[in-house]
Design a protein around this motif. Structure first.
Motif, mmCIF file in Angstrom:
data_model
loop_
_atom_site.group_PDB
_atom_site.id
_atom_site.type_symbol
_atom_site.label_atom_id
_atom_site.label_comp_id
_atom_site.label_asym_id
_atom_site.label_seq_id
_atom_site.Cartn_x
_atom_site.Cartn_y
_atom_site.Cartn_z
ATOM 1 N N SER A 83 -7.117 16.559 34.428
ATOM 2 C CA SER A 83 -7.153 17.347 33.192
ATOM 3 C C SER A 83 -7.507 16.463 32.012
ATOM 4 O O SER A 83 -7.358 15.242 32.053
ATOM 5 C CB SER A 83 -5.791 18.006 32.951
ATOM 6 O OG SER A 83 -4.789 17.010 32.762
ATOM 7 N N LYS A 84 -7.960 17.093 30.969
ATOM 8 C CA LYS A 84 -8.232 16.362 29.739
ATOM 9 C C LYS A 84 -6.920 15.992 29.068
ATOM 10 O O LYS A 84 -5.894 16.638 29.280
ATOM 11 C CB LYS A 84 -9.074 17.220 28.797
ATOM 12 C CG LYS A 84 -10.459 17.569 29.345
ATOM 13 C CD LYS A 84 -11.217 18.453 28.367
ATOM 14 C CE LYS A 84 -12.592 18.812 28.910
ATOM 15 N NZ LYS A 84 -13.336 19.689 27.975
ATOM 16 N N ASP A 85 -6.959 14.968 28.228
ATOM 17 C CA ASP A 85 -5.772 14.609 27.469
ATOM 18 C C ASP A 85 -5.464 15.755 26.511
ATOM 19 O O ASP A 85 -6.226 16.011 25.573
ATOM 20 C CB ASP A 85 -6.007 13.316 26.688
ATOM 21 C CG ASP A 85 -4.724 12.816 26.029
ATOM 22 O OD1 ASP A 85 -4.736 11.698 25.514
ATOM 23 O OD2 ASP A 85 -3.717 13.552 26.044
ATOM 24 N N GLU A 86 -4.343 16.438 26.753
ATOM 25 C CA GLU A 86 -4.046 17.636 25.989
ATOM 26 C C GLU A 86 -3.088 17.372 24.821
ATOM 27 O O GLU A 86 -2.313 18.225 24.433
ATOM 28 C CB GLU A 86 -3.458 18.695 26.938
ATOM 29 C CG GLU A 86 -4.394 19.006 28.097
ATOM 30 C CD GLU A 86 -3.698 19.763 29.231
ATOM 31 O OE1 GLU A 86 -2.719 20.472 28.948
ATOM 32 O OE2 GLU A 86 -4.126 19.638 30.373
ATOM 33 N N GLY A 87 -3.170 16.162 24.305
ATOM 34 C CA GLY A 87 -2.294 15.839 23.189
ATOM 35 C C GLY A 87 -0.921 15.380 23.601
ATOM 36 O O GLY A 87 -0.058 15.136 22.773
ATOM 37 N N ALA A 88 -0.707 15.294 24.940
ATOM 38 C CA ALA A 88 0.615 14.896 25.410
ATOM 39 C C ALA A 88 0.849 13.401 25.230
ATOM 40 O O ALA A 88 1.988 12.952 25.134
ATOM 41 C CB ALA A 88 0.770 15.272 26.881
ATOM 42 N N GLY A 89 -0.232 12.612 25.215
ATOM 43 C CA GLY A 89 -0.078 11.182 25.048
ATOM 44 C C GLY A 89 -0.162 10.793 23.578
ATOM 45 O O GLY A 89 0.107 11.585 22.686
ATOM 46 N N GLY A 90 -0.576 9.568 23.320
ATOM 47 C CA GLY A 90 -0.777 9.126 21.953
ATOM 48 C C GLY A 90 0.475 9.149 21.109
ATOM 49 O O GLY A 90 1.539 8.693 21.515
ATOM 50 N N ALA A 91 0.334 9.726 19.906
ATOM 51 C CA ALA A 91 1.436 9.722 18.940
ATOM 52 C C ALA A 91 2.659 10.478 19.453
ATOM 53 O O ALA A 91 3.798 10.054 19.242
ATOM 54 C CB ALA A 91 0.960 10.322 17.621
ATOM 55 N N LYS A 92 2.444 11.617 20.115
ATOM 56 C CA LYS A 92 3.582 12.410 20.606
ATOM 57 C C LYS A 92 4.369 11.633 21.654
ATOM 58 O O LYS A 92 5.603 11.670 21.663
ATOM 59 C CB LYS A 92 3.087 13.732 21.209
ATOM 60 C CG LYS A 92 2.520 14.706 20.196
ATOM 61 C CD LYS A 92 3.573 15.124 19.175
ATOM 62 C CE LYS A 92 4.655 15.990 19.780
ATOM 63 N NZ LYS A 92 5.630 16.464 18.766
ATOM 64 N N TYR A 93 3.682 10.930 22.536
ATOM 65 C CA TYR A 93 4.399 10.134 23.525
ATOM 66 C C TYR A 93 5.146 8.987 22.864
ATOM 67 O O TYR A 93 6.285 8.663 23.245
ATOM 68 C CB TYR A 93 3.452 9.573 24.585
ATOM 69 C CG TYR A 93 4.170 8.664 25.555
ATOM 70 C CD1 TYR A 93 5.024 9.180 26.528
ATOM 71 C CD2 TYR A 93 4.016 7.281 25.472
ATOM 72 C CE1 TYR A 93 5.701 8.346 27.397
ATOM 73 C CE2 TYR A 93 4.696 6.432 26.341
ATOM 74 C CZ TYR A 93 5.530 6.971 27.303
ATOM 75 O OH TYR A 93 6.216 6.144 28.153
ATOM 76 N N ALA A 94 4.520 8.353 21.879
ATOM 77 C CA ALA A 94 5.183 7.260 21.164
ATOM 78 C C ALA A 94 6.468 7.751 20.488
ATOM 79 O O ALA A 94 7.504 7.074 20.514
ATOM 80 C CB ALA A 94 4.229 6.664 20.129
ATOM 81 N N GLU A 95 6.398 8.941 19.888
ATOM 82 C CA GLU A 95 7.603 9.522 19.269
ATOM 83 C C GLU A 95 8.685 9.770 20.309
ATOM 84 O O GLU A 95 9.870 9.460 20.093
ATOM 85 C CB GLU A 95 7.247 10.846 18.588
ATOM 86 C CG GLU A 95 6.405 10.708 17.334
ATOM 87 C CD GLU A 95 6.026 12.064 16.757
ATOM 88 O OE1 GLU A 95 6.683 13.067 17.137
ATOM 89 O OE2 GLU A 95 5.079 12.139 15.965
ATOM 90 N N LEU A 96 8.292 10.345 21.445
ATOM 91 C CA LEU A 96 9.265 10.641 22.499
ATOM 92 C C LEU A 96 9.864 9.362 23.062
ATOM 93 O O LEU A 96 11.074 9.300 23.336
ATOM 94 C CB LEU A 96 8.594 11.440 23.619
ATOM 95 C CG LEU A 96 9.495 11.811 24.808
ATOM 96 C CD1 LEU A 96 10.636 12.716 24.369
ATOM 97 C CD2 LEU A 96 8.692 12.483 25.902
ATOM 98 N N GLU A 97 9.027 8.335 23.219
ATOM 99 C CA GLU A 97 9.512 7.069 23.765
ATOM 100 C C GLU A 97 10.566 6.450 22.862
ATOM 101 O O GLU A 97 11.628 6.012 23.324
ATOM 102 C CB GLU A 97 8.339 6.110 23.960
ATOM 103 C CG GLU A 97 8.712 4.826 24.663
ATOM 104 C CD GLU A 97 7.514 3.936 24.900
ATOM 105 O OE1 GLU A 97 7.495 3.228 25.924
ATOM 106 O OE2 GLU A 97 6.584 3.952 24.057
ATOM 107 N N VAL A 98 10.281 6.429 21.561
ATOM 108 C CA VAL A 98 11.242 5.876 20.608
ATOM 109 C C VAL A 98 12.524 6.706 20.601
ATOM 110 O O VAL A 98 13.639 6.172 20.625
ATOM 111 C CB VAL A 98 10.628 5.819 19.189
ATOM 112 C CG1 VAL A 98 11.692 5.456 18.154
ATOM 113 C CG2 VAL A 98 9.487 4.818 19.147
#
Length: 548
Positions: free
Chosen positions: A524-539
């Motif tokens: 699938s295409k990157d559906e916005g789940a990675g990037g900034a949203k993942y960084a926020e969730l990780e923190v």
């Protein structure tokens, strides 16, 4: 023979032995427990003001309190009755169940507890929706949660009907059905009136009763053997008729290659499924901080570990003091080994001590079932109200009051479904339903949670493939397994379309759940789940910044 039939088979025998005194004691203890817990539920219900109170108990419970409640949620009738029977009949191989159930908590402690508490609000769907498209993942999470809960709930309901019928000497189907209805009504009251606060207090009371009852039996068993573990194990091996092999691996699961693989599959499902069980996951939201969540798991591991160590006394004590024929005549699967041991260690069937201990253990088993079904009903009704109703159907526009009302209504509906299915499934092999619940949780819920928390590339498509793929594969494999057809112990023994040889699908469906989540994310295409949203969730998951 189904588990329900196995449980119900000795009803006449125990009823004849117990007669009036046993029944009076059992009914009295049942009534006292139900009255006390309903009183606690009403008290807690008056302190339930908003959605946070209903779903998460106001996040006011300490690490110890939540650990005790988790223990109550986890130590079901299967643990109390089933493991004791497995050890009594299979020795070392039976004790492997205790080890598997306990080891499972390390997965929950190391991978799930703290990140889940920081990332979510009320349900598993909250974690997934944080970095993915809300409606599809909440729908998938809600469906999975409800299916797992209902299968687990169904097994408890049928077990409750059979257990109480056994102990009270009820042989007719109508009487057993009334017991199922009664358990369902009490369960609905716990959830609709008390919410998470009431359910948590019921879990704590039940855990104390279960540990207390098990300690009494353990002390009496060890006293019988002068507190010498070697003497107890030696007597159990000798009385079992199996000799030294009773204390060695392979008596049950070393019979064939298929049995060895089947045990591996079951073990994987139990160890990994625990960290994906909905009624366990929602408990991490009842504490104020992630540190408290971690402490609650530590307390749970300690309490559950002590309990499973005491199953040595329950199982091997039954093997040492009761003949194998006595156990299997009462119940082919050994599920009544613990009550029979309590009766024997108290002085026998004709003694007051035996009657008192049998009544006590029976009441504890019944309390165990009531507490577990309440937790399961709350988990499924919360997921329906919060994930499906509020965020999918109402698209986030529902008020907290509307959410709580929907949760209460759904609890009544789910309770009604459980009652109906419990009556319908009275003659089915509910052991397969429990295995399916663990397999679905391990195949669908756990891969999705771990990928969402720890893999930046994970996408909405990957989550949907993982949840639905794990769900469908586990259900299909069980349907075409000996659990459903092909054996005398199958749900439908007269039919035979079992092409899948294992009774638990975990060995296949769990890796498939992980694999589908990985493939779905890559294609699938990157559906916005990675990037900034993942960084926020990780923190957030690692530090707790921004957590509810």
């Amino acid at each position: 023979m189904s588990l329900t039939q196995q449980l119900a088979a000795p009803a006449t025998q125990l009823a004849a032995e117990g007669a009036g005194e046993h029944r009076t004691l059992i009914i009295t203890l049942f009534s006292v427990f139900v009255a006390i817990t309903l009183g606690v539920t009403v008290w807690a219900g008056r302190r339930t003001k908003d959605a946070t109170d209903f779903y998460a108990g106001g996040r006011q419970f300490s690490g110890f309190q939540n650990g005790l409640a988790i223990s109550g949620d986890y130590m079901s009738a299967a643990s109390f009755l089933g493991i004791a029977g497995a050890i009594a009949l299979s020795g070392y191989d039976g004790f492997l169940y205790s080890i598997g159930f306990l080891v499972a908590w390390l997965v929950a402690l190391l991978l799930v507890a703290e990140p889940l508490r920081n990332s979510g609000r009320y349900t598993m769907g909250d974690v997934l929706a944080y970095r993915m498209r809300q409606r599809p993942v909440r729908t998938a999470a809600g469906v999975s949660t409800i299916i797992v809960s209902i299968f687990y709930l169904l097994a408890q309901m049928v077990g409750a009907g059979a257990l109480v019928a056994l102990l009270l000497g009820i042989t007719g189907e109508a009487g057993k059905n009334l017991i199922v209805v009664f358990v369902g009504i009490v369960m609905i009251l716990y959830v609709t009136v008390g919410g998470m606060k009431g359910t948590t207090w019921v879990q704590m009371i039940k855990a104390c009763l279960l540990i207390g009852g098990t300690v009494v039996i353990t002390v009496l068993v060890f006293h019988k053997f002068n507190y010498n573990l070697s003497a107890l194990l030696g007597a159990a091996a000798e009385n079992s008729g199996k000799g030294a092999s009773f204390l060695e691996p392979g008596l049950k699961y070393g019979v064939s290659t298929t049995s060895r693989i089947d045990f591996l599959s079951l073990g994987i499902a139990l160890v990994l499924g625990t960290a994906g069980l909905p009624h366990i996951l929602i408990r991490f939201y009842t504490v104020p901080t992630a540190k408290a969540a971690r402490k609650s798991v530590n307390w749970a591991i300690g309490i559950i570990g002590v309990f499973y160590l005491m199953t040595i006394a329950l199982g091997f004590g039954a093997a040492a003091l009761l003949s194998r024929k006595t156990i299997t005549d009462s119940n082919a699967a050994g599920n009544t080994a613990a009550p029979l041991l309590a009766q024997e260690i108290g002085g026998g069937a004709d003694s007051t001590g035996g009657a008192v201990l049998l009544a006590m253990i029976s009441a504890v088993a019944f309390a165990t079932i009531l507490a577990v079904v309440a937790g399961l009903t709350l988990a499924s009704s919360s997921s329906f109200a919060h994930d499906l109703y509020a965020n999918v159907i109402r698209r986030g526009k529902a008020t907290e009051k509307e959410e709580v009302k929907a949760a209460r209504v759904s609890a009544v509906i789910i309770g009604g479904v459980a009652i109906g299915l419990g009556i319908f499934a009275g003659k089915l092999n509910v052991a397969g339903l429990v295995a399916l619940a663990f397999a679905v949780a391990a195949s669908a819920n756990l891969p999705t949670l771990l990928y969402s928390l720890f893999w930046k590339r994970f996408t909405t498509t990957g989550a949907l493939w993982s949840i639905y793929g794990g769900l469908v594969s586990s259900v299909v494999l069980v349907f075409f397994s000996p659990v459903v057809t092909g054996k005398e112990t199958s749900m439908f023994p007269d039919a035979d379309f079992a092409w899948f040889p294992l009774q638990n699908p975990g060995l296949i469906s769990i890796p498939l759940g992980f694999l589908l989540g990985w493939i779905g994310s890559l294609v699938s295409k990157d559906e916005g789940a990675g990037g900034a949203k993942y960084a926020e969730l990780e923190v957030r998951s690692m530090t707790g910044v921004g957590a509810h």
